[in-house]
Design a protein around this motif. Structure first.
Motif, PDB file in Angstrom:
ATOM      1  N   GLN A  96      -7.650  12.361   9.757  1.00 18.51           N
ATOM      2  CA  GLN A  96      -6.882  11.135   9.508  1.00 18.51           C
ATOM      3  C   GLN A  96      -7.724   9.876   9.685  1.00 18.51           C
ATOM      4  O   GLN A  96      -7.488   8.880   9.001  1.00 18.51           O
ATOM      5  N   PHE A 141      -1.664   6.128   7.181  1.00 21.30           N
ATOM      6  CA  PHE A 141      -2.749   6.179   6.208  1.00 21.30           C
ATOM      7  C   PHE A 141      -3.858   7.121   6.676  1.00 21.30           C
ATOM      8  O   PHE A 141      -4.050   7.351   7.875  1.00 21.30           O
ATOM      9  N   THR A 142      -4.618   7.645   5.726  1.00 17.47           N
ATOM     10  CA  THR A 142      -5.902   8.270   6.020  1.00 17.47           C
ATOM     11  C   THR A 142      -6.931   7.159   6.002  1.00 17.47           C
ATOM     12  O   THR A 142      -7.048   6.435   5.000  1.00 17.47           O
ATOM     13  N   VAL A 143      -7.674   6.994   7.094  1.00 20.50           N
ATOM     14  CA  VAL A 143      -8.494   5.796   7.289  1.00 20.50           C
ATOM     15  C   VAL A 143      -9.968   6.151   7.417  1.00 20.50           C
ATOM     16  O   VAL A 143     -10.341   7.026   8.207  1.00 20.50           O
ATOM     17  N   ASP A 200      -7.318   3.751  -2.096  1.00 16.00           N
ATOM     18  CA  ASP A 200      -6.096   3.111  -2.571  1.00 16.00           C
ATOM     19  C   ASP A 200      -6.038   1.654  -2.122  1.00 16.00           C
ATOM     20  O   ASP A 200      -5.377   0.831  -2.767  1.00 16.00           O
ATOM     21  N   ALA A 252      -1.695   6.659   1.661  1.00 18.39           N
ATOM     22  CA  ALA A 252      -2.877   6.101   1.008  1.00 18.39           C
ATOM     23  C   ALA A 252      -4.158   6.403   1.774  1.00 18.39           C
ATOM     24  O   ALA A 252      -4.151   6.586   2.998  1.00 18.39           O
ATOM     25  N   TYR A 310       1.121   3.367  10.157  1.00 20.66           N
ATOM     26  CA  TYR A 310       1.396   3.382   8.724  1.00 20.66           C
ATOM     27  C   TYR A 310       1.148   4.738   8.072  1.00 20.66           C
ATOM     28  O   TYR A 310       1.495   4.926   6.914  1.00 20.66           O
ATOM     29  N   ASP A 323       2.543   4.999   0.484  1.00 17.95           N
ATOM     30  CA  ASP A 323       2.558   5.981   1.567  1.00 17.95           C
ATOM     31  C   ASP A 323       1.456   7.011   1.350  1.00 17.95           C
ATOM     32  O   ASP A 323       1.179   7.425   0.215  1.00 17.95           O
ATOM     33  N   LEU A 366      -3.781   1.514  11.851  1.00 19.79           N
ATOM     34  CA  LEU A 366      -3.475   1.881  10.466  1.00 19.79           C
ATOM     35  C   LEU A 366      -3.027   3.332  10.355  1.00 19.79           C
ATOM     36  O   LEU A 366      -2.122   3.657   9.584  1.00 19.79           O
ATOM     37  N   VAL A 398      -7.356   4.594   2.931  1.00 21.42           N
ATOM     38  CA  VAL A 398      -7.634   3.178   3.191  1.00 21.42           C
ATOM     39  C   VAL A 398      -8.992   3.032   3.867  1.00 21.42           C
ATOM     40  O   VAL A 398      -9.324   3.793   4.777  1.00 21.42           O
ATOM     41  N   ILE A 414       0.856  -1.187   0.000  1.00 25.92           N
ATOM     42  CA  ILE A 414       0.000   0.000   0.000  1.00 25.92           C
ATOM     43  C   ILE A 414       0.893   1.238   0.000  1.00 25.92           C
ATOM     44  O   ILE A 414       1.818   1.333   0.804  1.00 25.92           O
TER      45      ILE A 414
END
Length: 238
Positions: A89, A62-64, A108, A40, A60, A38, A56, A42, A36
């Motif tokens: 985020q 990510f925007t979740v 993504d 991303a 990592y 950087d 997450l 998700v 995945i």
């Protein structure tokens, strides 16, 4: 394996948020050597009370979108705020996995821990219900409870101490899941394999005092764990 990222989530307050065998440790194993990108966007599909979403986001970057049908987005929002997570985020969303409320090609990647087996046992689910929301070349990472070998025709008595045949129908073996996701037309199956995580994630869950964990102890203390495993599935949208 050593759960280097997950250990910081082992506090009693955070463990009380888990709704089954430790999903944070499952997620860490699932995402070893992940692809995945950087930054991303998700979807944490079946996010429960949001612990996997925090993992997450924090570990990592990510925007979740924490998507779950049964948890309260406002309660999850309070949890995320208390953990110091920016409101941009992690975005909690009440969502049915079969009717997702997002724009097409929005994500993504999708990550789903301990939930896909409830809605993904339909050969058309991936093509019709999930892939439309993932960008071309995007990834799906799935970790689900399973069986070492399907035994629905002769269910062991140990398992029936905690679960009904109907509840166990959600659990299948690697061969079953390889066939199921292999029918997908819109994604390449990169891997379907048994996970290393099993005893340790179960131990974390059985140490909880909620009624579901207590109920699961009967089967596991009788040796039911020897029939069970966790399965990791990775796909890439064409």
């Amino acid at each position: 394996m050593k759960y280097l990222k997950s250990e910081k989530y082992s506090t009693p307050a955070l463990q009380a948020k888990i709704m089954g065998p430790n999903p944070v440790k499952l997620e860490e194993e699932l995402l070893l050597d992940h692809r995945i990108p950087d930054g991303a966007i998700v979807c944490d599909l079946g996010s429960g009370q949001g612990l996997t979403s925090i993992f997450l986001a924090k570990e990592y970057g990510f925007t979740v979108y924490a998507a779950d049908l049964w948890s309260d987005p406002e309660e999850n929002r309070k949890f995320f705020d208390a953990e110091g997570i920016s409101r941009t985020q992690i975005i909690p969303v009440k969502a049915d996995a079969a009717d997702l409320p997002f724009d097409r090609a929005f994500f993504d990647a999708v990550v789903s821990v301990d939930s896909y087996n409830y809605f993904g046992r339909d050969a058309h689910y991936l093509d019709d219900k999930l892939l439309p929301y993932i960008k071309s070349g995007g990834y799906i990472y799935i970790a689900i409870p399973g069986m070492k070998k399907d035994c629905h025709d002769h269910l062991p008595q140990e398992l029936l101490l905690s679960w009904t045949p109907e509840q166990l129908e959600y659990m299948h073996d690697v061969e079953y899941w390889r066939d199921m996701v292999g029918r997908c037309r819109g994604a390449d199956v990169l891997s379907v394999q048994e996970m290393e995580s099993n005893e340790e994630v179960w131990a974390d869950w059985l140490a909880q005092e909620n009624e579901y964990a207590v109920g699961d102890r009967k089967a596991m203390e009788a040796g039911g764990g020897k029939y069970l495993n966790f399965i990791a599935i990775v796909l890439r949208k064409k």
